[in-house]
Enzyme design. Structure first.
Site, PDB file in Angstrom:
ATOM      1  N   VAL A  13       0.817  -1.227   0.000  1.00 38.01           N
ATOM      2  CA  VAL A  13       0.000   0.000   0.000  1.00 38.01           C
ATOM      3  C   VAL A  13       0.849   1.276   0.000  1.00 38.01           C
ATOM      4  O   VAL A  13       0.321   2.359  -0.217  1.00 38.01           O
ATOM      5  CB  VAL A  13      -1.009   0.085   1.184  1.00 38.01           C
ATOM      6  CG1 VAL A  13      -2.027  -1.028   1.107  1.00 38.01           C
ATOM      7  CG2 VAL A  13      -0.307   0.142   2.529  1.00 38.01           C
ATOM      8  N   LYS A  14       2.160   1.142   0.229  1.00 33.18           N
ATOM      9  CA  LYS A  14       3.014   2.341   0.335  1.00 33.18           C
ATOM     10  C   LYS A  14       3.400   2.863  -1.059  1.00 33.18           C
ATOM     11  O   LYS A  14       2.989   2.295  -2.069  1.00 33.18           O
ATOM     12  CB  LYS A  14       4.247   2.023   1.180  1.00 33.18           C
ATOM     13  CG  LYS A  14       3.921   1.415   2.557  1.00 33.18           C
ATOM     14  CD  LYS A  14       3.163   2.363   3.478  1.00 33.18           C
ATOM     15  CE  LYS A  14       2.491   1.678   4.659  1.00 33.18           C
ATOM     16  NZ  LYS A  14       3.349   1.176   5.707  1.00 33.18           N
ATOM     17  N   HIS A  15       4.225   3.920  -1.100  1.00 30.76           N
ATOM     18  CA  HIS A  15       4.495   4.586  -2.391  1.00 30.76           C
ATOM     19  C   HIS A  15       5.155   3.681  -3.419  1.00 30.76           C
ATOM     20  O   HIS A  15       4.851   3.749  -4.602  1.00 30.76           O
ATOM     21  CB  HIS A  15       5.371   5.824  -2.171  1.00 30.76           C
ATOM     22  CG  HIS A  15       4.606   6.961  -1.588  1.00 30.76           C
ATOM     23  ND1 HIS A  15       4.371   7.065  -0.240  1.00 30.76           N
ATOM     24  CD2 HIS A  15       4.011   8.023  -2.164  1.00 30.76           C
ATOM     25  CE1 HIS A  15       3.665   8.159  -0.023  1.00 30.76           C
ATOM     26  NE2 HIS A  15       3.428   8.755  -1.165  1.00 30.76           N
TER      27      HIS A  15
END
Ligand SMILES: *Cc1c(COP(=O)(O)O)cnc(C)c1O
Length: 386
Positions: free
Chosen positions: A188-190
């Site tokens: 879900v992170k960048h």
């Protein structure tokens, strides 16, 4: 659930982007001589240090491992206190507990939900060793204030930048604003490596301690190897296996190429939400400081309506029923039963975070989000109040 045969949206709140170049990079790494620690790990670290402006970057197996390594590097141990905000993922505080220390919760600012610098000094005691600042949602904290407080009280300043890869404070990137900064590559992170993490620092001693820590506490002192034989290694302190694999780092390097484009897209999505909710009396976006460039890991709004059919709980349920994957980030950490039992924390300790918790909602925010999907999210929310 959708009625039979009815077309149904299914939009998550966050989602990775994997393209053919990513797949090819991983395949090439799998076909190389290295599966774990190899040239791709070093390359990923180099790319990361370059981008953030930090002198050193140390790649590990998760953001949580990165936080743990940072706490070890500054010798957090039994009896030590570390200041943390409650509005974060539990791992931010857990890493202090791994080392036998005590997290001390300092409430957040009501407009940004970032740790409130005005409330830090009253919680500093002779046992305080460090502050962990969390760039909640992707907005950097007020690092000028935090650095001044840390300097005055001789504390280490660690940034949990897991939400904030690519964010800037006064023109400087997250990663070069604190003594150490921690990142996560959860999907879900960048950018993602499946699971993975990184710590950036300008301090070569801290970087080396974390490199040893991720490898069982074993040194690879070349001089010693030359003198005593190349089979020789020594475990100098207690470490863990927090290594990341070469094929994960190949994915990380490939993902990095897309980061500028993805950051721009996240900011574009945020701008559209901002503009839409200006006209909604009951939906308030979080404030963004003029001193920062936000990285928008999350887009958080507060549902201000307290009418039971339209309060946050009801809005959450309604949006989920409509196939919109909203979420709540976060239950304040001091309200988790583990913290209540172990550290006797509870309601009343951080009233601003606790109050915010009843109202916050994270809306879909990821680069692949389609314009029509975002319009559907906005329209579905608008319908609640019309
Ligand atoms: C994701 C996250 C972590 C933990 O990272 P993992 O890679 O999942 O271990 C820590 N802190 C914050 C604020 C996060 O969002």
């Amino acid at each position: 659930m959708a009625a039979q045969g009815q077309w149904m949206m299914d939009i998550p709140y966050g989602c990775q982007c994997i393209d053919d170049a990513d797949v090819a990079a991983v395949v090439a790494a799998l076909r190389s001589d290295w599966l774990t620690t190899g040239p791709k790990v070093a390359e990923f670290e180099e790319v990361f240090a370059d981008f953030t402006g930090a002198k050193h970057a140390v790649a590990v197996s998760s953001g949580t491992a990165a936080l743990h390594a940072a706490m070890h590097a500054i010798d957090i141990g039994p009896g030590d206190e570390v200041i943390v905000p409650p509005m974060t993922f539990a791992a931010t505080a857990n890493c202090v507990v791994y080392q036998g220390g005590k997290p001390v919760f300092v409430d957040v600012d009501s407009d940004t939900l970032l740790i409130d610098p005005d409330r830090i000094e009253e919680k500093i005691t002779p046992a305080t060793k460090a502050i962990i600042a969390v760039d909640y949602a992707g907005q950097p904290c007020n690092y000028e204030r935090l650095r001044a407080i840390a300097r005055k009280h001789n504390l280490a300043l660690v940034a949990d930048g897991c939400h904030a890869l690519g964010a800037e404070y006064k023109g400087q990137r997250v990663g070069a604003l604190a003594d150490m900064t921690v990142f996560s590559f959860h999907p879900v992170k960048h950018i993602t490596t499946g699971e993975g993490g990184m710590i950036t620092t300008d301090n070569p001693i801290l970087a080396e301690r974390m490199r040893v820590f991720r490898n069982h506490g074993i040194t690879t002192d070349h001089r010693q190897r030359e003198e005593q034989g190349s089979w020789c290694y020594e475990m100098v302190e207690l470490g863990y296996n927090y290594r990341i694999t070469d094929f994960q780092c190949a994915l990380g390097v490939s993902q990095f190429n897309k980061l500028p484009k993805w950051l721009a897209r996240r900011r574009e999505i945020a701008g559209i939400y901002d503009a839409a909710f200006e006209a909604f009396p009951y939906v308030k976006s979080l404030s963004v400081s003029k001193e920062v460039l936000h990285a928008y890991h999350l887009y958080v709004v507060r549902i201000m309506d307290t009418e039971p059919s339209r309060n946050r709980k009801a809005v959450f349920k309604r949006l989920r029923e409509k196939g919109i994957g909203v979420n709540v980030h976060y239950l304040p950490v001091h309200l988790h039963s583990f913290y209540k039992k172990r550290f006797h924390t509870g309601a009343g300790l951080c009233p601003v975070a606790e109050q915010a918790y009843d109202h916050i909602l994270s809306l879909p925010m990821f680069p692949k989000l389609k314009s029509y999907e975002q319009e559907y999210v906005i329209k579905t929310m608008k319908d609640i109040w019309s």
